[in-house]
Enzyme design. Sequence first.
Site, PDB file in Angstrom:
ATOM      1  N   LYS A  20       0.859  -1.195   0.000  1.00 41.20           N
ATOM      2  CA  LYS A  20       0.000   0.000   0.000  1.00 41.20           C
ATOM      3  C   LYS A  20       0.889   1.238   0.000  1.00 41.20           C
ATOM      4  O   LYS A  20       1.737   1.412   0.890  1.00 41.20           O
ATOM      5  CB  LYS A  20      -0.892  -0.041   1.244  1.00 41.20           C
TER       6      LYS A  20
HETATM    7  C1  E4P Z   1      -8.276   1.510   3.942  1.00 41.00           C
HETATM    8  O1  E4P Z   1      -7.581   1.135   3.075  1.00 41.00           O
HETATM    9  C2  E4P Z   1      -8.228   2.879   4.499  1.00 41.00           C
HETATM   10  O2  E4P Z   1      -7.001   3.099   5.084  1.00 41.00           O
HETATM   11  C3  E4P Z   1      -9.361   3.043   5.469  1.00 41.00           C
HETATM   12  O3  E4P Z   1     -10.542   2.562   4.853  1.00 41.00           O
HETATM   13  C4  E4P Z   1      -9.532   4.453   5.985  1.00 41.00           C
HETATM   14  O4  E4P Z   1     -10.739   4.509   6.725  1.00 41.00           O
HETATM   15  P1  E4P Z   1     -11.091   5.696   7.722  1.00 41.00           P
HETATM   16  O5  E4P Z   1     -11.303   6.944   6.929  1.00 41.00           O
HETATM   17  O6  E4P Z   1     -12.332   5.247   8.410  1.00 41.00           O
HETATM   18  O7  E4P Z   1      -9.920   5.846   8.658  1.00 41.00           O
END
Ligand code: E4P
Length: 218
Positions: free
Chosen positions: A87
């Site tokens: 990622k």
């Molecule tokens: C996933 O890949 C993201 O990091 C995550 O969905 C972020 O979610 P949030 O905005 O609830 O922290």
Amino acid sequence: MKFFIDTANLDQIREARDLGILDGVTTNPSLMAKEGITGKENIIKHYQAICELVKGDVSAEVIATDFEGIVREGEELAALAPNIVVKVPMIKEGIKAIKYFSDHKIATNCTLVFSAGQAILAAKAGATYLSPFIGRIDDTNWDGMQLIAEIAEIFSLQGFETQILAASIRNSMHIVSAAKAGADVVTCPLPAILGLLKHPLTDIGLAQFLADHKKANS
Ligand code: E4P
């Protein structure tokens, strides 16, 4: 549409996996910190534990923000298990690294995407997935789901193969809306997944069926 769970909590990952509908996991540094996973050795062990639980893609986020650092960290993460997806943040150095990973057959998830322009760049660089953050856009009084629809339209017109991973999902209706808007994947907290099960008429109907069966068979 694929279902990923958005957590680093092993119990929740197990629960979603046991439902039989789980295609993968996404994590981020905040989710790892929430579980108290700190220090490189523990973080690596935790990713390995997640990859043992789930056969599908597991996104593990780099901390570095320079090209060399992202590549070094990403290659270390990718070596942990065949289902690791690196990622990478949507920044200039991140795009360069995504192109590098794409050329070296390492799967990537471009994270922190908030515009169609960013999505086009990530797709051009060869990202496997890109993650528009729906809930965080909604938090600013813009329409997060509109972005999913816009990216889906562009990717279909242009033939980009990058999968649209709707992230920052906050509730079950977000999942339904993301499916309608053309998301390839949703990554969701466990309560949003379990919320899909719920309808009061299901509960009332089932109670009636069981009561009628009991009456007729007693
Ligand atoms: C996933 O890949 C993201 O990091 C995550 O969905 C972020 O979610 P949030 O905005 O609830 O922290």
